[in-house]
Scaffold this active site. Sequence first.
Site, PDB file in Angstrom:
ATOM      1  N   HIS A 188       1.302  -1.159  -0.119  1.00  0.00           N
ATOM      2  CA  HIS A 188       0.205  -0.205  -0.309  1.00  0.00           C
ATOM      3  C   HIS A 188       0.612   1.392  -0.324  1.00  0.00           C
ATOM      4  O   HIS A 188       0.439   2.302  -0.570  1.00  0.00           O
ATOM      5  CB  HIS A 188      -0.790  -0.129   1.117  1.00  0.00           C
ATOM      6  CG  HIS A 188      -2.026  -0.723   0.808  1.00  0.00           C
ATOM      7  ND1 HIS A 188      -2.272  -2.017   2.547  1.00  0.00           N
ATOM      8  CD2 HIS A 188      -2.552  -1.015   0.489  1.00  0.00           C
ATOM      9  CE1 HIS A 188      -2.790  -2.824   2.320  1.00  0.00           C
ATOM     10  NE2 HIS A 188      -3.300  -2.580   1.091  1.00  0.00           N
TER      11      HIS A 188
ATOM     12  N   LYS B 263     -18.759  -5.771   9.303  1.00  0.00           N
ATOM     13  CA  LYS B 263     -17.169  -6.342   9.959  1.00  0.00           C
ATOM     14  C   LYS B 263     -16.749  -5.772  10.819  1.00  0.00           C
ATOM     15  O   LYS B 263     -16.226  -4.737  10.921  1.00  0.00           O
ATOM     16  CB  LYS B 263     -16.575  -6.594   8.472  1.00  0.00           C
ATOM     17  CG  LYS B 263     -16.449  -7.152   7.427  1.00  0.00           C
ATOM     18  CD  LYS B 263     -15.238  -7.996   6.124  1.00  0.00           C
ATOM     19  CE  LYS B 263     -14.966  -7.397   5.460  1.00  0.00           C
ATOM     20  NZ  LYS B 263     -14.140  -7.292   4.632  1.00  0.00           N
TER      21      LYS B 263
ATOM     22  N   ARG C 263      -2.339  -6.605  -8.290  1.00  0.00           N
ATOM     23  CA  ARG C 263      -1.211  -6.992  -7.861  1.00  0.00           C
ATOM     24  C   ARG C 263      -1.270  -8.482  -9.163  1.00  0.00           C
ATOM     25  O   ARG C 263       0.158  -8.960  -9.911  1.00  0.00           O
ATOM     26  CB  ARG C 263      -0.966  -7.611  -6.161  1.00  0.00           C
ATOM     27  CG  ARG C 263      -0.969  -6.636  -5.107  1.00  0.00           C
ATOM     28  CD  ARG C 263      -1.501  -7.458  -4.137  1.00  0.00           C
ATOM     29  NE  ARG C 263      -2.851  -7.843  -4.071  1.00  0.00           N
ATOM     30  CZ  ARG C 263      -3.365  -8.318  -3.648  1.00  0.00           C
ATOM     31  NH1 ARG C 263      -2.817  -8.095  -1.699  1.00  0.00           N
ATOM     32  NH2 ARG C 263      -4.974  -8.752  -3.619  1.00  0.00           N
TER      33      ARG C 263
ATOM     34  N   SER D 229      -2.560  -8.007   3.483  1.00  0.00           N
ATOM     35  CA  SER D 229      -3.037  -7.865   5.193  1.00  0.00           C
ATOM     36  C   SER D 229      -3.845  -8.915   5.505  1.00  0.00           C
ATOM     37  O   SER D 229      -3.414  -9.167   6.305  1.00  0.00           O
ATOM     38  CB  SER D 229      -4.219  -6.164   4.735  1.00  0.00           C
ATOM     39  OG  SER D 229      -3.934  -5.151   4.232  1.00  0.00           O
TER      40      SER D 229
END
Length: 164
Positions: A20, A44, A93, A131
């Site tokens: 990031h 969440k 990615r 992450s």
Amino acid sequence: MAKEVTAIYPGSFDPVTNGHVDIIGRSQGIFDRVIVAVLVNIEKTPFFTTDERLEMLREVTGKWDNVQIETFQGLLVNYAVAQKAKVILRGIRAVTDYEYEFQMALMNRRMQPGIETVFMVPAEEYTYLSSRLVKEIFLLGGSVEGIVPSVVEDFLNKKKKKTG
Ligand code: PNS
């Protein structure tokens, strides 16, 4: 007069990784203003609280004057309009990211045709990073050195001490 271009870089950042940070660094060299927008998702429960995620992001982006750290709720495109942002920035990615990102980009364009999604590729050494894996590796006792900023390592260690 040249138009100022604001880009929104949205995400969960739970926690921010070196991937990031790499994207933020590259993007702030291109756009006039980059708003890193942390999603506050009430459904969440994240690993790090919103305040913790903001603090880590502020620490690692403090050196860039044109980078702002904010939160958002609800539809991303509504937030982008409110911020007068023309660009939604996403890091991509691998091919596996592409389908989800493509869907989101087209849906966002359908809702707000004036906003463009721009994809950026991180440095090669961060293309496998996420992450989710950072949290898993850390919680299972592996080393996350070099894949997250040191402030994130400190936060992870603190959290582990607290939760046992
Ligand atoms: O880091 P993430 O979790 O991959 O980021 C996903 C994010 C925050 C970009 C996405 O979930 C999002 O934009 N959420 C806000 C709600 C929204 O606008 N949903 C419609 C997307 S087409």
